[in-house]
Scaffold this motif. Structure first.
Motif, PDB file in Angstrom:
ATOM      1  N   ARG A  16      29.053  41.169  48.771  1.00 63.21           N
ATOM      2  CA  ARG A  16      28.771  40.351  47.587  1.00 63.21           C
ATOM      3  C   ARG A  16      28.654  41.220  46.334  1.00 63.21           C
ATOM      4  O   ARG A  16      29.143  40.863  45.261  1.00 63.21           O
ATOM      5  N   LEU A  36      32.204  42.355  45.255  1.00 65.32           N
ATOM      6  CA  LEU A  36      32.937  41.257  44.632  1.00 65.32           C
ATOM      7  C   LEU A  36      32.442  41.021  43.209  1.00 65.32           C
ATOM      8  O   LEU A  36      33.241  40.865  42.276  1.00 65.32           O
ATOM      9  N   SER A  37      31.129  41.029  43.040  1.00 60.37           N
ATOM     10  CA  SER A  37      30.545  40.831  41.722  1.00 60.37           C
ATOM     11  C   SER A  37      30.929  41.964  40.772  1.00 60.37           C
ATOM     12  O   SER A  37      31.251  41.729  39.598  1.00 60.37           O
ATOM     13  N   GLN A  66      33.619  43.865  40.877  1.00 65.46           N
ATOM     14  CA  GLN A  66      35.029  43.733  40.486  1.00 65.46           C
ATOM     15  C   GLN A  66      35.213  42.688  39.388  1.00 65.46           C
ATOM     16  O   GLN A  66      35.972  42.888  38.438  1.00 65.46           O
ATOM     17  N   GLN A  67      34.496  41.576  39.516  1.00 68.76           N
ATOM     18  CA  GLN A  67      34.625  40.507  38.526  1.00 68.76           C
ATOM     19  C   GLN A  67      34.023  40.912  37.179  1.00 68.76           C
ATOM     20  O   GLN A  67      34.588  40.619  36.124  1.00 68.76           O
ATOM     21  N   ASP A  68      32.876  41.605  37.232  1.00 71.63           N
ATOM     22  CA  ASP A  68      32.176  41.953  35.993  1.00 71.63           C
ATOM     23  C   ASP A  68      32.836  43.093  35.238  1.00 71.63           C
ATOM     24  O   ASP A  68      32.866  43.093  34.001  1.00 71.63           O
ATOM     25  N   LYS A 114      36.038  44.536  36.012  1.00 67.03           N
ATOM     26  CA  LYS A 114      37.510  44.508  36.036  1.00 67.03           C
ATOM     27  C   LYS A 114      38.100  45.820  36.567  1.00 67.03           C
ATOM     28  O   LYS A 114      39.130  46.296  36.084  1.00 67.03           O
ATOM     29  N   SER A 126      38.973  47.698  40.394  1.00 63.73           N
ATOM     30  CA  SER A 126      39.032  47.530  41.845  1.00 63.73           C
ATOM     31  C   SER A 126      37.943  48.366  42.509  1.00 63.73           C
ATOM     32  O   SER A 126      37.749  49.541  42.183  1.00 63.73           O
TER      33      SER A 126
END
Length: 419
Positions: free
Chosen positions: A65, A68-69, A71-73, A75, A77
């Motif tokens: 988790r 994933l967070s 990567q989203q926050d 940008k 990998s």
């Protein structure tokens, strides 16, 4: 482009009982997981293609988790690479060298996950560009030390002598566990690996025969690589006097939280709580998660971090402490120099207090003492730690104690580990 490898380590035994619930690199320091400070610094570096987390932890939902967070926050990998055994800093990056070198990065950053710093990665990159002959760039700071330098000019410096954890004085400069390498470093790690294999084929008398491959791959950057490179003119340092600390024990997490909260004035002012009508009184640097419910008569700070879903009642005083997710501090309780675990409850008029283990502020080369848990048969006074789901009754005092998870206490305790 660049790649970063964050070395997570393994068991975190010195961080117990807090590491029972969450891997130490994900423990919240100044309101966010410890690793997030590293990732934020990496994400600010132009052309940072990927961030690799290398460690011996079993993959779990919380780690997935977090990745994933992140990567989203940010940008960028992010992936977790699990070691089959604890391989050390050198062995870890050597084992996953194909992953690190995928796409042929010009350089890569290696950082220990348990350090707290401003992470001046851009300054290190600029320093490397100025000294193109230096393939591994090694980041250090001005504290008690173990590195002897040769100064060729006011800014160019390479390592003459490297000693890991010296028992006598060598230098007033230490290694901070933040490195910038070019791919050439793997030639030197590979040479150590080959030597380790030879030693296993022709072992010294009395050596163990078991676990051969694992022992060959277990390589420490500091002792096995840097000590050999010192004096060859290949190992350079970037020297800084900015803040730095290690996070080895739970007590050092409170000190690291103070450093990061202070840095938020420059980097994340939105994370710092402010005095406002209808809110609690804020003294100094305080982080409060938006989901926390705090009575306006409470007094918080300095150096306080309040996690998600925390409830703080009327007249509560909190100072130099970390209050974790879902904890409840009932009316007029007092928490000083402590970590209150997840879903724990402190009763009305109860007092939970520890002894800070901060460095001496009057000593420019001071550091947090890694004291033993016991001294002269007694528990060494330190911060008080409540594990998860601990209940403290009303009107009791818990002083300099460690309470393991899921305990319902019924009286006061002082200088004890409560199993």
């Amino acid at each position: 482009f660049l790649v970063a490898a964050l070395m997570l380590g393994g068991n975190s035994t010195r961080f117990r009982p807090l590491s029972f619930e969450v891997p130490k690199p994900l423990f919240p320091v100044a309101g966010v997981p410890m690793l997030q400070h590293h990732i934020e610094a990496c994400a600010q570096v132009p052309n940072m293609k990927e961030i690799l987390l290398v460690g011996f932890y079993q993959p779990n939902e919380e780690l997935n988790r977090f990745l994933l967070s992140a990567q989203q926050d940010f940008k960028v990998s992010s992936r977790y690479l699990q070691e089959y055994a604890a391989l050390g800093t050198g062995g870890g990056i050597y084992h996953f060298r194909d992953q690190i070198l995928s796409g042929s990065p010009e350089a890569f950053v290696v950082m220990n996950a348990d350090v707290c710093s401003e992470f001046p990665l851009m300054d290190m990159l600029n320093f490397q560009k100025e000294h193109g002959d230096a393939f591994p760039l090694h980041y250090i700071t001005l504290l008690y030390g173990c590195i002897k330098l040769h100064y060729r000019s006011s800014i160019s410096r390479h390592v003459l002598h490297y000693v890991e954890k010296p028992s006598t004085f060598v230098s007033d400069i230490i290694n901070c566990g933040i490195y910038l390498f070019t791919p050439d470093i793997f030639q030197h790690i590979g040479a150590v690996f080959q030597k380790n294999q030879q030693d296993l084929i022709y072992p010294y008398e009395g050596d163990e025969q078991s676990n051969g491959w694992q022992r060959a791959e277990a390589i420490r950057l500091e002792q096995d690589i840097f000590t050999a490179l010192a004096g060859q003119g290949k190992l350079y340092v970037y020297k800084t006097d900015r803040f730095w600390s290690q996070i080895k024990s739970a007590g050092s997490a409170i000190y690291a939280s103070r450093l990061y909260l202070n840095q938020y004035h420059k980097t994340h002012p939105e994370r710092l709580a402010a005095n406002k009508d209808g809110g609690p009184k804020i003294c100094g640097n305080v982080y409060i998660h938006p989901t926390a419910n705090i009575d306006p008569t409470a007094v918080l700070g300095p150096n306080v971090s309040i996690g998600t879903g925390v409830t703080i009642g009327a007249g509560v005083r909190v100072r130099e402490s970390i209050i974790l997710h879902g904890a409840t501090l009932q009316d007029h309780s007092c928490v000083l120099n402590s970590i209150v675990g997840w879903e724990s409850t402190i009763g009305k008029w109860a007092r939970v207090e520890g002894t800070p283990s901060d460095p001496n502020p009057n000593d420019p080369y001071s550091k947090i003492d890694s004291e033993t848990l016991f001294r002269d048969g007694k528990l060494t006074p330190s911060i008080t730690i409540l594990g998860c789901n601990v209940t403290i009754p009303s009107e009791v005092i818990i002083l300099n104690s460690i309470v393991l998870p899921h305990k319902d206490l019924n009286r006061s305790f002082k200088n004890q580990i409560i199993l």
